[in-house]
Write a protein that holds these residues in place. Sequence first.
Motif, PDB file in Angstrom:
ATOM      1  N   GLY A   1      22.955 -53.463 -43.674  1.00  0.00           N
ATOM      2  CA  GLY A   1      24.269 -53.522 -44.272  1.00  0.00           C
ATOM      3  C   GLY A   1      24.956 -52.193 -44.127  1.00  0.00           C
ATOM      4  N   GLY A   2      26.191 -52.111 -44.555  1.00  0.00           N
ATOM      5  CA  GLY A   2      26.932 -50.875 -44.417  1.00  0.00           C
ATOM      6  C   GLY A   2      27.393 -50.679 -43.000  1.00  0.00           C
ATOM      7  N   GLN A   3      27.498 -49.431 -42.581  1.00  0.00           N
ATOM      8  CA  GLN A   3      28.049 -49.144 -41.272  1.00  0.00           C
ATOM      9  C   GLN A   3      27.057 -48.451 -40.351  1.00  0.00           C
ATOM     10  OE1 GLN A   3      31.950 -47.436 -41.376  1.00  0.00           O
ATOM     11  NE2 GLN A   3      32.637 -48.757 -43.032  1.00  0.00           N
ATOM     12  N   ASP A   4      26.409 -47.377 -40.822  1.00  0.00           N
ATOM     13  CA  ASP A   4      25.452 -46.697 -39.949  1.00  0.00           C
ATOM     14  C   ASP A   4      24.238 -47.588 -39.716  1.00  0.00           C
ATOM     15  OD1 ASP A   4      27.116 -44.559 -39.941  1.00  0.00           O
ATOM     16  OD2 ASP A   4      25.734 -43.162 -40.902  1.00  0.00           O
ATOM     17  N   SER A   5      23.833 -47.697 -38.454  1.00  0.00           N
ATOM     18  CA  SER A   5      22.604 -48.417 -38.160  1.00  0.00           C
ATOM     19  C   SER A   5      21.438 -47.439 -38.261  1.00  0.00           C
ATOM     20  CB  SER A   5      22.659 -49.000 -36.747  1.00  0.00           C
ATOM     21  OG  SER A   5      22.613 -47.965 -35.779  1.00  0.00           O
ATOM     22  N   GLN A   6      20.232 -47.952 -38.089  1.00  0.00           N
ATOM     23  CA  GLN A   6      19.050 -47.109 -38.034  1.00  0.00           C
ATOM     24  C   GLN A   6      18.619 -46.960 -36.586  1.00  0.00           C
ATOM     25  OE1 GLN A   6      15.942 -48.433 -40.693  1.00  0.00           O
ATOM     26  NE2 GLN A   6      17.422 -49.162 -42.198  1.00  0.00           N
ATOM     27  N   GLN A   7      18.018 -45.828 -36.275  1.00  0.00           N
ATOM     28  CA  GLN A   7      17.584 -45.575 -34.910  1.00  0.00           C
ATOM     29  C   GLN A   7      16.548 -46.619 -34.489  1.00  0.00           C
ATOM     30  OE1 GLN A   7      16.257 -41.578 -34.198  1.00  0.00           O
ATOM     31  NE2 GLN A   7      16.873 -41.673 -32.062  1.00  0.00           N
ATOM     32  N   GLY A   8      16.771 -47.230 -33.349  1.00  0.00           N
ATOM     33  CA  GLY A   8      15.867 -48.249 -32.838  1.00  0.00           C
ATOM     34  C   GLY A   8      16.148 -49.646 -33.351  1.00  0.00           C
ATOM     35  N   MET A   9      17.160 -49.799 -34.197  1.00  0.00           N
ATOM     36  CA  MET A   9      17.452 -51.110 -34.761  1.00  0.00           C
ATOM     37  C   MET A   9      18.020 -52.066 -33.714  1.00  0.00           C
ATOM     38  SD  MET A   9      19.872 -52.084 -38.025  1.00  0.00           S
ATOM     39  CE  MET A   9      18.751 -51.360 -39.214  1.00  0.00           C
ATOM     40  N   TRP A  10      18.788 -51.534 -32.776  1.00  0.00           N
ATOM     41  CA  TRP A  10      19.429 -52.352 -31.742  1.00  0.00           C
ATOM     42  C   TRP A  10      19.041 -51.791 -30.366  1.00  0.00           C
ATOM     43  CZ3 TRP A  10      20.972 -56.213 -34.576  1.00  0.00           C
ATOM     44  CH2 TRP A  10      21.469 -55.993 -35.859  1.00  0.00           C
ATOM     45  N   PRO A  11      17.799 -51.988 -29.938  1.00  0.00           N
ATOM     46  CA  PRO A  11      17.277 -51.292 -28.753  1.00  0.00           C
ATOM     47  C   PRO A  11      17.860 -51.775 -27.422  1.00  0.00           C
ATOM     48  CG  PRO A  11      15.646 -52.848 -29.571  1.00  0.00           C
ATOM     49  CD  PRO A  11      16.758 -52.813 -30.597  1.00  0.00           C
ATOM     50  N   TRP A  12      18.595 -52.873 -27.426  1.00  0.00           N
ATOM     51  CA  TRP A  12      19.241 -53.357 -26.186  1.00  0.00           C
ATOM     52  C   TRP A  12      20.639 -52.767 -26.004  1.00  0.00           C
ATOM     53  CZ3 TRP A  12      16.872 -56.467 -29.815  1.00  0.00           C
ATOM     54  CH2 TRP A  12      17.668 -56.813 -30.927  1.00  0.00           C
ATOM     55  N   GLN A  13      21.158 -52.120 -27.043  1.00  0.00           N
ATOM     56  CA  GLN A  13      22.498 -51.537 -26.967  1.00  0.00           C
ATOM     57  C   GLN A  13      22.505 -50.350 -26.010  1.00  0.00           C
ATOM     58  OE1 GLN A  13      25.588 -51.897 -29.335  1.00  0.00           O
ATOM     59  NE2 GLN A  13      26.424 -50.810 -27.572  1.00  0.00           N
ATOM     60  N   VAL A  14      23.447 -50.350 -25.078  1.00  0.00           N
ATOM     61  CA  VAL A  14      23.618 -49.211 -24.184  1.00  0.00           C
ATOM     62  C   VAL A  14      25.027 -48.667 -24.330  1.00  0.00           C
ATOM     63  CG1 VAL A  14      21.984 -50.234 -22.546  1.00  0.00           C
ATOM     64  CG2 VAL A  14      24.445 -50.481 -22.148  1.00  0.00           C
ATOM     65  N   ASN A  15      25.197 -47.434 -23.899  1.00  0.00           N
ATOM     66  CA  ASN A  15      26.503 -46.779 -23.892  1.00  0.00           C
ATOM     67  C   ASN A  15      26.858 -46.481 -22.439  1.00  0.00           C
ATOM     68  OD1 ASN A  15      28.038 -43.784 -24.209  1.00  0.00           O
ATOM     69  ND2 ASN A  15      28.689 -45.378 -25.617  1.00  0.00           N
ATOM     70  N   ILE A  16      28.002 -46.979 -21.991  1.00  0.00           N
ATOM     71  CA  ILE A  16      28.430 -46.784 -20.599  1.00  0.00           C
ATOM     72  C   ILE A  16      29.570 -45.779 -20.590  1.00  0.00           C
ATOM     73  CG2 ILE A  16      29.306 -47.908 -18.522  1.00  0.00           C
ATOM     74  CD1 ILE A  16      28.121 -50.531 -19.576  1.00  0.00           C
ATOM     75  N   ARG A  17      29.345 -44.626 -19.977  1.00  0.00           N
ATOM     76  CA  ARG A  17      30.335 -43.551 -19.973  1.00  0.00           C
ATOM     77  C   ARG A  17      30.916 -43.386 -18.576  1.00  0.00           C
ATOM     78  NH1 ARG A  17      26.524 -39.285 -23.363  1.00  0.00           N
ATOM     79  NH2 ARG A  17      25.591 -40.908 -24.700  1.00  0.00           N
ATOM     80  N   SER A  18      32.214 -43.107 -18.550  1.00  0.00           N
ATOM     81  CA  SER A  18      32.938 -42.957 -17.294  1.00  0.00           C
ATOM     82  C   SER A  18      33.269 -41.498 -17.050  1.00  0.00           C
ATOM     83  CB  SER A  18      34.234 -43.779 -17.328  1.00  0.00           C
ATOM     84  OG  SER A  18      33.968 -45.112 -17.694  1.00  0.00           O
ATOM     85  N   ASN A  19      33.539 -41.174 -15.813  1.00  0.00           N
ATOM     86  CA  ASN A  19      33.915 -39.794 -15.464  1.00  0.00           C
ATOM     87  C   ASN A  19      35.239 -39.374 -16.066  1.00  0.00           C
ATOM     88  OD1 ASN A  19      31.560 -39.629 -14.024  1.00  0.00           O
ATOM     89  ND2 ASN A  19      32.515 -39.692 -11.993  1.00  0.00           N
ATOM     90  N   ASP A  20      36.044 -40.359 -16.518  1.00  0.00           N
ATOM     91  CA  ASP A  20      37.310 -40.020 -17.167  1.00  0.00           C
ATOM     92  C   ASP A  20      37.150 -39.922 -18.685  1.00  0.00           C
ATOM     93  OD1 ASP A  20      36.951 -42.631 -17.884  1.00  0.00           O
ATOM     94  OD2 ASP A  20      38.800 -43.382 -16.987  1.00  0.00           O
ATOM     95  N   PHE A  21      35.893 -39.848 -19.168  1.00  0.00           N
ATOM     96  CA  PHE A  21      35.527 -39.643 -20.570  1.00  0.00           C
ATOM     97  C   PHE A  21      35.755 -40.876 -21.451  1.00  0.00           C
ATOM     98  CE2 PHE A  21      36.791 -35.471 -18.877  1.00  0.00           C
ATOM     99  CZ  PHE A  21      35.577 -34.820 -18.968  1.00  0.00           C
ATOM    100  N   SER A  22      36.066 -42.006 -20.887  1.00  0.00           N
ATOM    101  CA  SER A  22      36.114 -43.241 -21.671  1.00  0.00           C
ATOM    102  C   SER A  22      34.708 -43.837 -21.732  1.00  0.00           C
ATOM    103  CB  SER A  22      37.086 -44.243 -21.042  1.00  0.00           C
ATOM    104  OG  SER A  22      36.664 -44.604 -19.742  1.00  0.00           O
ATOM    105  N   PHE A  23      34.497 -44.761 -22.651  1.00  0.00           N
ATOM    106  CA  PHE A  23      33.171 -45.372 -22.739  1.00  0.00           C
ATOM    107  C   PHE A  23      33.284 -46.800 -23.240  1.00  0.00           C
ATOM    108  CE2 PHE A  23      33.774 -43.371 -26.898  1.00  0.00           C
ATOM    109  CZ  PHE A  23      33.365 -44.370 -27.778  1.00  0.00           C
ATOM    110  N   CYS A  24      32.242 -47.549 -22.960  1.00  0.00           N
ATOM    111  CA  CYS A  24      32.112 -48.932 -23.400  1.00  0.00           C
ATOM    112  C   CYS A  24      30.669 -49.174 -23.833  1.00  0.00           C
ATOM    113  CB  CYS A  24      32.469 -49.905 -22.273  1.00  0.00           C
ATOM    114  SG  CYS A  24      34.238 -50.273 -22.116  1.00  0.00           S
ATOM    115  N   GLY A  25      30.425 -50.364 -24.346  1.00  0.00           N
ATOM    116  CA  GLY A  25      29.077 -50.761 -24.689  1.00  0.00           C
ATOM    117  C   GLY A  25      28.518 -51.720 -23.658  1.00  0.00           C
ATOM    118  N   GLY A  26      27.297 -52.103 -23.862  1.00  0.00           N
ATOM    119  CA  GLY A  26      26.638 -53.060 -22.990  1.00  0.00           C
ATOM    120  C   GLY A  26      25.308 -53.459 -23.594  1.00  0.00           C
ATOM    121  N   SER A  27      24.660 -54.451 -22.966  1.00  0.00           N
ATOM    122  CA  SER A  27      23.385 -54.956 -23.477  1.00  0.00           C
ATOM    123  C   SER A  27      22.378 -55.050 -22.348  1.00  0.00           C
ATOM    124  CB  SER A  27      23.569 -56.336 -24.108  1.00  0.00           C
ATOM    125  OG  SER A  27      24.516 -56.297 -25.154  1.00  0.00           O
TER     126      SER A  27
END
Length: 353
Positions: free
Chosen positions: A38-64
């Motif tokens: 609950g709440g907002q902050d997750s716990q480390q390892g709680m969502w292990p399929w979550q990835v962070n996709i970062r671009s050279n223009d400093f934008s980012f997205c998520g992924g699985s």
Amino acid sequence: MSALSLLRAALLLSLGFLGVSEAVAQCGTRQVSTRIMGGQDSQQGMWPWQVNIRSNDFSFCGGSLITSKWVISASHCFNRTNPPSFYTVYLGSYQLTGANGNEIPMAIQRFIVHPNYTSPEYGHDITLVELSSDVNFTNYIQPVCLPSAGVNFPTGLQCWVTGWGNIASNVSLRDPNTLQQVAVPLIGNQQCNSILQAPSPLGPSSFAILNDMLCAGYIDGGKDSCQGDSGGPLVCAAANQWYLVGVVSFGDGCGQPNRPGVYVRVTAYLDWIESYIPEASANVLNASFTGPFISLYNNNITTTAVPAPSNTTQTSGVTGSTTTTTIFVPDASTTVVASTFLCAWITLLLACL
């Protein structure tokens, strides 16, 4: 047959029944144990399929992460004219600006934007991302399961969306940029289209929910995915596993009344996914989503017990007020017991060989 041969045969047969045929992770499981979410902050390892996709223009997205080498994200996160080297996938991420010893950056070999994609509002907002090499699974890097075609997604089913995006419209997540989570109920497409016709501070809706889309959120708003979460997972639990039900696609503002978030319906693209990733079929499982169920209104949240396990386009953060709900969450306790048992059998088998 000698007693030794009989023992060998029994050991090998038992290992086969237990599924120890190849060293792969079971999709949709978490090695980090937690039972209160609950709440907002997750716990480390709680969502292990979550990835962070970062671009050279400093934008980012998520992924699985869906296999050891493939990620699912949103098409609007990628520009077809950019080379794969323009993007980097970070696995095991938790706090983007803090120390994270579990994070692994991976180059992209190629990304495959759905050929029919033009704009999120017209559907097909799904892209496959092939990593440059297979990733080693850890407690913090695991694949998520995919629900098979025909699986029913009941209205009110409590699911979870995660990401590092804005915590409200035009309000960025603060340092150390901890992965956010929020529970949202699923909404049937017909009902979602009706909701979109209701009055909103944003004015009339200009889009319709198509067959390859899925809605999740609250009729009265308040909790939603937001800018910076795009491509990230909407996951639901069944028995002892988690399934990628949706991909964050777009919305009309963040957490606005009568404007739930819109997600790519993953089951609509299983054939397309498996045409490029045949090995993903091993993680496509039939599931029966029987709860928990929550109210479609944020100010009237109710839950039911989860059955015990059988053994605006959002360049998309997660926004929402803090509500703690105690539910059963699949964890690694049964996996640890099974692993100890397997180690004993394997040791005995090696001694007999």
